[in-house]
Scaffold this motif. Structure first.
Motif, PDB file in Angstrom:
ATOM      1  N   LYS A 179       0.322   2.238   2.003  1.00 28.64           N
ATOM      2  CA  LYS A 179       0.350   3.227   3.009  1.00 28.64           C
ATOM      3  C   LYS A 179      -0.801   2.279   3.936  1.00 28.64           C
ATOM      4  CE  LYS A 179      -0.502   7.958   4.234  1.00 28.64           C
ATOM      5  NZ  LYS A 179      -0.272   9.417   3.897  1.00 28.64           N
ATOM      6  N   TRP A 198      -3.605   9.698  -8.148  1.00 28.90           N
ATOM      7  CA  TRP A 198      -4.418   8.479  -8.224  1.00 28.90           C
ATOM      8  C   TRP A 198      -5.358   9.077  -8.864  1.00 28.90           C
ATOM      9  CZ3 TRP A 198      -9.689   6.902  -4.830  1.00 28.90           C
ATOM     10  CH2 TRP A 198      -9.632   5.388  -5.827  1.00 28.90           C
ATOM     11  N   THR A 251      -3.422   2.756   7.043  1.00 24.86           N
ATOM     12  CA  THR A 251      -3.112   4.700   7.006  1.00 24.86           C
ATOM     13  C   THR A 251      -3.525   4.609   6.086  1.00 24.86           C
ATOM     14  OG1 THR A 251      -0.644   4.331   8.119  1.00 24.86           O
ATOM     15  CG2 THR A 251      -1.304   6.385   6.957  1.00 24.86           C
ATOM     16  N   LEU A 260      -5.134   6.920   3.474  1.00 27.32           N
ATOM     17  CA  LEU A 260      -4.451   8.551   2.365  1.00 27.32           C
ATOM     18  C   LEU A 260      -5.432   9.310   2.973  1.00 27.32           C
ATOM     19  CD1 LEU A 260      -4.792   6.193  -0.774  1.00 27.32           C
ATOM     20  CD2 LEU A 260      -2.983   6.223   0.332  1.00 27.32           C
ATOM     21  N   THR A 261      -4.395  10.769   2.194  1.00 29.45           N
ATOM     22  CA  THR A 261      -4.455  11.343   2.438  1.00 29.45           C
ATOM     23  C   THR A 261      -5.193  12.070   0.963  1.00 29.45           C
ATOM     24  OG1 THR A 261      -1.933  12.796   1.705  1.00 29.45           O
ATOM     25  CG2 THR A 261      -2.105  12.435   4.043  1.00 29.45           C
ATOM     26  N   ASP A 262      -5.400  13.823   1.236  1.00 29.17           N
ATOM     27  CA  ASP A 262      -5.896  14.105   0.247  1.00 29.17           C
ATOM     28  C   ASP A 262      -5.011  14.133  -1.165  1.00 29.17           C
ATOM     29  OD1 ASP A 262      -8.984  14.463   1.622  1.00 29.17           O
ATOM     30  OD2 ASP A 262      -8.622  16.592   1.059  1.00 29.17           O
ATOM     31  N   GLN A 263      -3.540  14.044   0.165  1.00 26.05           N
ATOM     32  CA  GLN A 263      -3.115  14.485  -1.252  1.00 26.05           C
ATOM     33  C   GLN A 263      -1.568  13.206  -1.978  1.00 26.05           C
ATOM     34  OE1 GLN A 263      -2.776  15.919   1.783  1.00 26.05           O
ATOM     35  NE2 GLN A 263      -3.115  18.081   0.586  1.00 26.05           N
ATOM     36  N   ASP A 264      -1.975  12.313  -1.568  1.00 31.45           N
ATOM     37  CA  ASP A 264      -2.018  10.746  -2.064  1.00 31.45           C
ATOM     38  C   ASP A 264      -2.513  10.392  -3.285  1.00 31.45           C
ATOM     39  OD1 ASP A 264       0.336  10.094   0.349  1.00 31.45           O
ATOM     40  OD2 ASP A 264      -1.568   9.468   1.667  1.00 31.45           O
ATOM     41  N   ARG A 265      -4.050  11.160  -2.609  1.00 29.57           N
ATOM     42  CA  ARG A 265      -4.958  11.027  -3.597  1.00 29.57           C
ATOM     43  C   ARG A 265      -5.393  11.576  -5.148  1.00 29.57           C
ATOM     44  NH1 ARG A 265      -8.235  10.066   1.354  1.00 29.57           N
ATOM     45  NH2 ARG A 265      -8.705   8.675   1.435  1.00 29.57           N
ATOM     46  N   ALA A 318       2.998   2.968  -3.741  1.00 31.99           N
ATOM     47  CA  ALA A 318       3.106   3.613  -2.359  1.00 31.99           C
ATOM     48  C   ALA A 318       1.481   3.547  -1.686  1.00 31.99           C
ATOM     49  CB  ALA A 318       4.144   5.231  -2.377  1.00 31.99           C
ATOM     50  N   ASN A 319       0.258   4.010  -2.155  1.00 33.07           N
ATOM     51  CA  ASN A 319      -0.968   4.432  -1.524  1.00 33.07           C
ATOM     52  C   ASN A 319      -1.108   2.950  -1.549  1.00 33.07           C
ATOM     53  OD1 ASN A 319      -0.761   6.746  -2.756  1.00 33.07           O
ATOM     54  ND2 ASN A 319      -2.522   6.400  -3.523  1.00 33.07           N
ATOM     55  N   HIS A 369      -3.847   2.893  -8.705  1.00 34.16           N
ATOM     56  CA  HIS A 369      -3.000   3.207  -7.375  1.00 34.16           C
ATOM     57  C   HIS A 369      -1.972   3.079  -7.707  1.00 34.16           C
ATOM     58  CE1 HIS A 369      -5.361   4.880  -4.071  1.00 34.16           C
ATOM     59  NE2 HIS A 369      -6.128   3.655  -4.415  1.00 34.16           N
TER      60      HIS A 369
END
Length: 172
Positions: free
Chosen positions: A45, A60, A50, A52-57, A41-42, A38
């Motif tokens: 978050k 990764w 908070t 994670l969003t799909d964009q965050d994942r 930033a993930n 990861h």
């Protein structure tokens, strides 16, 4: 025994790291904890509570897929811990290894909540469990994998998974 790469998946608190490490050892696979991949930033978050969003994942998941492909190119088969909660995340991982198999560690939200109430995780607060269950999409029939109950002790979960992988059982 399985010599295809494995993703040990599920929501937090299912014992992915414990079971994944023991399973990798029993199968002679290289264990990698996907949490280590990861980005900072993930982790920050999630630590703030908070989800994670799909964009965050996406980056990764790419890092995990690239790790599987890189190790495979060296002749190494991995067992990697990754929540892989949605079908599209699993599809993204399979784009790096089409024969990838998933080991879904499954249990009730109440059982898992009880387990995580007694542990401390570096960046995954118990408050995120509900959002993980809301995000979780069960393995579809066309996805290679097995669904393993986490109710027994971890050593028994590992034995059940190995038996299921050997005989093609979908649930154990």
């Amino acid at each position: 025994m399985s010599q295809t790469p494995l993703i040990i998946m599920g929501v937090q608190g299912t014992g992915k790291s414990t079971v994944g490490k023991a399973l990798a050892d029993r199968l002679g696979l290289t264990f990698i904890d996907g949490d280590d991949l990861h980005p900072a930033a993930n982790k920050a978050k999630m630590a703030s509570g908070t989800p994670l969003t799909d964009q965050d994942r996406a980056p990764w998941l790419d890092a995990i897929g690239e790790t599987i492909a890189r190790e495979r190119a060296k002749g190494v088969t991995c067992a990697i811990v990754c929540s892989a909660l949605k079908r599209r995340y699993r599809d993204q991982l399979r784009s790096f290894a089409p024969d990838l198999q998933f080991v879904h560690l499954a249990g009730s939200q109440e059982l898992i909540a009880g387990r995580i109430a007694h542990r401390h995780h570096e960046y995954m607060p118990a408050s995120l469990l509900e959002s993980q269950f809301a995000t979780l999409e069960q393995l579809d029939d066309d996805e290679a994998g097995i669904i393993a109950s986490i109710e027994p002790p971890a050593k028994d979960v590992v034995e059940n998974i190995i038996a299921g992988l050997n005989n093609g059982t979908r649930t154990c």
